[in-house]
Design a protein around this motif. Structure first.
Motif, PDB file in Angstrom:
ATOM      1  N   GLU A  46      67.693  39.159  61.455  1.00  0.00           N
ATOM      2  CA  GLU A  46      69.255  38.571  61.375  1.00  0.00           C
ATOM      3  C   GLU A  46      69.547  39.122  63.225  1.00  0.00           C
ATOM      4  N   PHE A  47      70.122  38.376  63.784  1.00  0.00           N
ATOM      5  CA  PHE A  47      70.082  38.776  65.915  1.00  0.00           C
ATOM      6  C   PHE A  47      70.977  39.602  65.068  1.00  0.00           C
ATOM      7  N   VAL A  48      70.843  41.190  66.417  1.00  0.00           N
ATOM      8  CA  VAL A  48      72.262  41.918  66.225  1.00  0.00           C
ATOM      9  C   VAL A  48      72.768  42.044  67.893  1.00  0.00           C
ATOM     10  N   ALA A  49      72.219  42.117  69.259  1.00  0.00           N
ATOM     11  CA  ALA A  49      72.294  42.917  70.602  1.00  0.00           C
ATOM     12  C   ALA A  49      70.864  42.166  71.505  1.00  0.00           C
ATOM     13  N   SER A  50      71.156  41.883  72.296  1.00  0.00           N
ATOM     14  CA  SER A  50      70.204  41.835  73.726  1.00  0.00           C
ATOM     15  C   SER A  50      71.161  42.080  74.824  1.00  0.00           C
ATOM     16  N   VAL A  51      70.511  43.032  75.669  1.00  0.00           N
ATOM     17  CA  VAL A  51      70.672  43.604  76.781  1.00  0.00           C
ATOM     18  C   VAL A  51      68.960  43.342  77.604  1.00  0.00           C
ATOM     19  N   SER A  52      70.211  42.204  78.831  1.00  0.00           N
ATOM     20  CA  SER A  52      69.038  41.760  80.221  1.00  0.00           C
ATOM     21  C   SER A  52      68.223  43.056  80.657  1.00  0.00           C
ATOM     22  N   LYS A  53      67.437  43.052  81.381  1.00  0.00           N
ATOM     23  CA  LYS A  53      66.049  43.767  82.007  1.00  0.00           C
ATOM     24  C   LYS A  53      66.837  45.059  82.489  1.00  0.00           C
ATOM     25  N   GLY A  66      82.101  44.502  69.031  1.00  0.00           N
ATOM     26  CA  GLY A  66      84.061  45.863  68.776  1.00  0.00           C
ATOM     27  C   GLY A  66      83.019  46.600  67.690  1.00  0.00           C
ATOM     28  N   ARG A  67      81.736  46.411  67.146  1.00  0.00           N
ATOM     29  CA  ARG A  67      81.166  47.993  66.090  1.00  0.00           C
ATOM     30  C   ARG A  67      80.042  48.449  67.707  1.00  0.00           C
ATOM     31  N   PHE A  68      79.345  47.926  67.623  1.00  0.00           N
ATOM     32  CA  PHE A  68      78.194  48.131  67.957  1.00  0.00           C
ATOM     33  C   PHE A  68      77.693  47.995  69.088  1.00  0.00           C
ATOM     34  N   THR A  69      77.033  48.770  70.312  1.00  0.00           N
ATOM     35  CA  THR A  69      76.852  48.732  71.419  1.00  0.00           C
ATOM     36  C   THR A  69      75.238  48.847  72.000  1.00  0.00           C
ATOM     37  N   ILE A  70      74.447  47.756  72.676  1.00  0.00           N
ATOM     38  CA  ILE A  70      73.651  47.520  73.175  1.00  0.00           C
ATOM     39  C   ILE A  70      73.146  48.204  74.772  1.00  0.00           C
ATOM     40  N   SER A  71      72.294  49.340  74.872  1.00  0.00           N
ATOM     41  CA  SER A  71      72.441  49.591  75.867  1.00  0.00           C
ATOM     42  C   SER A  71      70.663  50.245  76.733  1.00  0.00           C
ATOM     43  N   ARG A  72      70.142  50.331  77.949  1.00  0.00           N
ATOM     44  CA  ARG A  72      69.314  50.471  78.083  1.00  0.00           C
ATOM     45  C   ARG A  72      69.914  52.162  79.455  1.00  0.00           C
ATOM     46  N   ASP A  73      68.216  52.818  79.339  1.00  0.00           N
ATOM     47  CA  ASP A  73      67.919  53.369  80.485  1.00  0.00           C
ATOM     48  C   ASP A  73      66.744  53.176  81.467  1.00  0.00           C
ATOM     49  N   ASN A  74      66.427  52.507  82.138  1.00  0.00           N
ATOM     50  CA  ASN A  74      65.202  51.880  82.869  1.00  0.00           C
ATOM     51  C   ASN A  74      64.555  53.528  82.931  1.00  0.00           C
ATOM     52  N   ALA A  75      64.740  54.189  83.695  1.00  0.00           N
ATOM     53  CA  ALA A  75      64.268  55.150  83.934  1.00  0.00           C
ATOM     54  C   ALA A  75      62.841  55.980  82.609  1.00  0.00           C
ATOM     55  N   LYS A  76      64.193  55.748  81.414  1.00  0.00           N
ATOM     56  CA  LYS A  76      63.674  56.464  80.687  1.00  0.00           C
ATOM     57  C   LYS A  76      62.830  55.706  80.179  1.00  0.00           C
ATOM     58  N   ASN A  77      62.678  54.175  79.974  1.00  0.00           N
ATOM     59  CA  ASN A  77      61.633  53.380  79.086  1.00  0.00           C
ATOM     60  C   ASN A  77      62.226  53.195  77.693  1.00  0.00           C
ATOM     61  N   THR A  78      63.433  52.819  77.889  1.00  0.00           N
ATOM     62  CA  THR A  78      64.164  53.432  76.674  1.00  0.00           C
ATOM     63  C   THR A  78      65.908  52.524  76.635  1.00  0.00           C
ATOM     64  N   ALA A  79      65.402  52.019  75.611  1.00  0.00           N
ATOM     65  CA  ALA A  79      66.783  51.005  74.855  1.00  0.00           C
ATOM     66  C   ALA A  79      67.519  51.632  73.477  1.00  0.00           C
ATOM     67  N   TYR A  80      68.824  51.220  73.337  1.00  0.00           N
ATOM     68  CA  TYR A  80      69.208  52.344  72.473  1.00  0.00           C
ATOM     69  C   TYR A  80      70.668  50.820  71.580  1.00  0.00           C
ATOM     70  N   LEU A  81      70.913  51.542  70.417  1.00  0.00           N
ATOM     71  CA  LEU A  81      71.993  50.556  69.976  1.00  0.00           C
ATOM     72  C   LEU A  81      73.568  52.071  69.283  1.00  0.00           C
TER      73      LEU A  81
END
Length: 126
Positions: A46-53, A66-81
């Motif tokens: 099941e799809f949850v979330a996506s963030v562009s490059k 409203g409950r989950f937040t996707i993010s990324r830190d490209n300097a750390k090569n890491t995505a978060y949920l």
């Protein structure tokens, strides 16, 4: 081209919070759209979330909006949920995924992603 490793899963009470991380290898992390999916036993992935490059666009499934937040830190090569206000139905194995993207797009289907992590278990108790 990229290897993904999820971490941060575990057991949590309903109403609690957890943050998943997806660490990526490689030199071109900022060329990949990232996604989070989940799969419960006997159910489809099941799809949850996506963030562009570049992090400029995000999309969420209605069940987590409203409950989950996707993010990324490209300097750390890491995505978060970041997951808040857990419900028992959130129990699943959570996977991060990556796909090469030329533009600032998001992707919502498993078939659109070329690279997958091994998954991390999230168990929500009531």
């Amino acid at each position: 081209q990229v290897q993904l490793v999820e971490s941060g899963g575990g057991s949590v009470q309903a109403g609690g919070s957890l943050r998943l991380s997806c660490a990526a290898s490689g030199r071109t992390f900022n060329s990949y759209v990232m996604g989070w999916f989940r799969q419960a036993p006997g159910k489809e992935r099941e799809f949850v979330a996506s963030v562009s490059k570049g992090g400029g666009a995000t999309v969420y499934s209605d069940s987590v909006k409203g409950r989950f937040t996707i993010s990324r830190d490209n300097a750390k090569n890491t995505a978060y949920l970041q997951m808040n206000s857990f419900k028992p139905d959130d129990t699943a194995v959570y996977y991060c995924a990556a796909d090469l993207a030329r533009y600032e797009i998001v992707k919502t289907r498993p078939s659109e992603y070329s690279y997958w992590g091994q998954g991390t278990q999230v168990s929500v108790s009531s």
